[in-house]
Design a protein around this motif. Structure first.
Motif, mmCIF file in Angstrom:
data_model
loop_
_atom_site.group_PDB
_atom_site.id
_atom_site.type_symbol
_atom_site.label_atom_id
_atom_site.label_comp_id
_atom_site.label_asym_id
_atom_site.label_seq_id
_atom_site.Cartn_x
_atom_site.Cartn_y
_atom_site.Cartn_z
ATOM 1 N N LEU A 138 26.666 10.544 -32.559
ATOM 2 C CA LEU A 138 25.476 10.000 -31.892
ATOM 3 C C LEU A 138 25.749 8.627 -31.285
ATOM 4 O O LEU A 138 25.199 8.306 -30.227
ATOM 5 N N ILE A 139 26.590 7.844 -31.915
ATOM 6 C CA ILE A 139 26.950 6.555 -31.329
ATOM 7 C C ILE A 139 27.729 6.775 -30.039
ATOM 8 O O ILE A 139 27.466 6.139 -29.014
ATOM 9 N N ILE A 140 28.663 7.711 -30.050
ATOM 10 C CA ILE A 140 29.433 8.027 -28.840
ATOM 11 C C ILE A 140 28.532 8.647 -27.782
ATOM 12 O O ILE A 140 28.617 8.307 -26.595
ATOM 13 N N LEU A 141 27.644 9.550 -28.190
ATOM 14 C CA LEU A 141 26.730 10.201 -27.247
ATOM 15 C C LEU A 141 25.780 9.214 -26.581
ATOM 16 O O LEU A 141 25.406 9.411 -25.419
ATOM 17 N N SER A 142 25.376 8.171 -27.288
ATOM 18 C CA SER A 142 24.471 7.207 -26.665
ATOM 19 C C SER A 142 25.141 6.508 -25.489
ATOM 20 O O SER A 142 24.478 6.183 -24.502
ATOM 21 N N ALA A 143 26.451 6.322 -25.561
ATOM 22 C CA ALA A 143 27.178 5.715 -24.441
ATOM 23 C C ALA A 143 27.495 6.746 -23.357
ATOM 24 O O ALA A 143 27.264 6.487 -22.164
ATOM 25 N N THR A 144 28.001 7.912 -23.745
ATOM 26 C CA THR A 144 28.399 8.898 -22.732
ATOM 27 C C THR A 144 27.195 9.488 -22.001
ATOM 28 O O THR A 144 27.302 9.820 -20.826
ATOM 29 N N GLN A 145 26.068 9.609 -22.666
ATOM 30 C CA GLN A 145 24.872 10.118 -21.996
ATOM 31 C C GLN A 145 24.383 9.120 -20.948
ATOM 32 O O GLN A 145 23.950 9.513 -19.866
ATOM 33 N N LEU A 146 24.467 7.823 -21.250
ATOM 34 C CA LEU A 146 24.086 6.808 -20.272
ATOM 35 C C LEU A 146 25.031 6.826 -19.070
ATOM 36 O O LEU A 146 24.587 6.755 -17.921
ATOM 37 N N ILE A 147 26.322 6.957 -19.324
ATOM 38 C CA ILE A 147 27.290 7.048 -18.227
ATOM 39 C C ILE A 147 27.037 8.314 -17.415
ATOM 40 O O ILE A 147 27.139 8.306 -16.181
ATOM 41 N N TYR A 148 26.676 9.402 -18.089
ATOM 42 C CA TYR A 148 26.350 10.648 -17.392
ATOM 43 C C TYR A 148 25.133 10.472 -16.478
ATOM 44 O O TYR A 148 25.118 10.974 -15.362
ATOM 45 N N ILE A 149 24.119 9.757 -16.939
ATOM 46 C CA ILE A 149 22.927 9.514 -16.110
ATOM 47 C C ILE A 149 23.318 8.754 -14.847
ATOM 48 O O ILE A 149 22.877 9.091 -13.743
ATOM 49 N N ILE A 150 24.151 7.743 -15.013
ATOM 50 C CA ILE A 150 24.601 6.978 -13.844
ATOM 51 C C ILE A 150 25.431 7.854 -12.917
ATOM 52 O O ILE A 150 25.245 7.830 -11.693
ATOM 53 N N ALA A 151 26.331 8.656 -13.479
ATOM 54 C CA ALA A 151 27.185 9.514 -12.650
ATOM 55 C C ALA A 151 26.377 10.578 -11.922
ATOM 56 O O ALA A 151 26.634 10.855 -10.743
ATOM 57 N N ILE A 152 25.407 11.174 -12.589
ATOM 58 C CA ILE A 152 24.618 12.220 -11.941
ATOM 59 C C ILE A 152 23.713 11.622 -10.864
ATOM 60 O O ILE A 152 23.441 12.253 -9.852
ATOM 61 N N TYR A 153 23.294 10.386 -11.060
ATOM 62 C CA TYR A 153 22.484 9.713 -10.060
ATOM 63 C C TYR A 153 23.320 9.450 -8.803
ATOM 64 O O TYR A 153 22.818 9.523 -7.683
ATOM 65 N N LEU A 154 24.586 9.172 -8.988
ATOM 66 C CA LEU A 154 25.471 8.871 -7.866
ATOM 67 C C LEU A 154 25.962 10.129 -7.129
ATOM 68 O O LEU A 154 26.616 10.013 -6.098
ATOM 69 N N THR A 155 25.681 11.339 -7.665
ATOM 70 C CA THR A 155 26.113 12.571 -7.005
ATOM 71 C C THR A 155 25.139 13.057 -5.946
ATOM 72 O O THR A 155 25.353 14.099 -5.357
ATOM 73 N N ARG A 156 24.086 12.321 -5.687
ATOM 74 C CA ARG A 156 23.106 12.772 -4.694
ATOM 75 C C ARG A 156 23.696 12.685 -3.296
ATOM 76 O O ARG A 156 24.589 11.903 -3.027
ATOM 77 N N LYS A 157 23.157 13.477 -2.386
ATOM 78 C CA LYS A 157 23.630 13.457 -0.990
ATOM 79 C C LYS A 157 22.684 12.680 -0.121
ATOM 80 O O LYS A 157 21.533 12.624 -0.304
#
Length: 157
Positions: A138-157
């Motif tokens: 859960l400690i690792i997921l709290s960081a990777t999920q936040l990075i995932y949110i940023i990455a998915i936000y940047l995948t928009r066209k």
């Protein structure tokens, strides 16, 4: 151009987070099953024990019940956010972005909440290896999920 470079990163983080949420769900389900099987037994006169708690767990400490319950909720929300994440990565349109980001944000906020109970459990001590594993995930997921949110936000066209 940046959105095309972020799509493999978002896909990798999506897969990693899904696997980690699945492990958290597995360990949390084991903990919940053990707590239900080895909980308090109410006698024939239906009197509750002196220190009865509806969230009693035979392993761990006083924070374990809250930690396991919120970990299960965060695991389900995280696994469900994968569905919208896969849909968004396949289409990569601005129409699918709000659903993916909001589902991932809800999963992240629940993960951070569960991580907070995990930190309290670490502070109190007396926990087994499976609970320590779930805390670490859960400690690792709290960081990777936040990075995932940023990455998915940047995948928009």
């Amino acid at each position: 151009m940046a959105e095309q470079r972020m799509q493999p990163v978002a896909s990798l983080l999506l897969l990693l987070n899904f696997c980690m949420y699945a492990i958290v769900l597995g360990i949390g389900a084991w903990s919940m099953n053990k707590a239900i099987s080895h909980g308090f037994h109410i006698g024939a006169d239906y009197s509750l024990p002196a220190h009865f708690s509806p969230i009693y767990f035979p392993m761990g400490n006083a924070a374990t019940g809250f930690f396991v319950m919120f970990s299960l909720i965060a695991g389900v929300a995280g696994a469900a956010s994968v569905i919208t994440g896969v849909s968004h990565i396949q289409s990569s349109t601005t129409a699918s972005l709000p659903a993916a980001v909001s589902a991932a944000s809800i999963a992240w906020s629940l993960t951070v909440l569960a991580m907070g109970f995990g930190c309290k459990e670490i502070e109190l001590g007396m926990r087994n290896a499976r609970l320590r594993t779930m805390e670490a995930f859960l400690i690792i997921l709290s960081a990777t999920q936040l990075i995932y949110i940023i990455a998915i936000y940047l995948t928009r066209k």
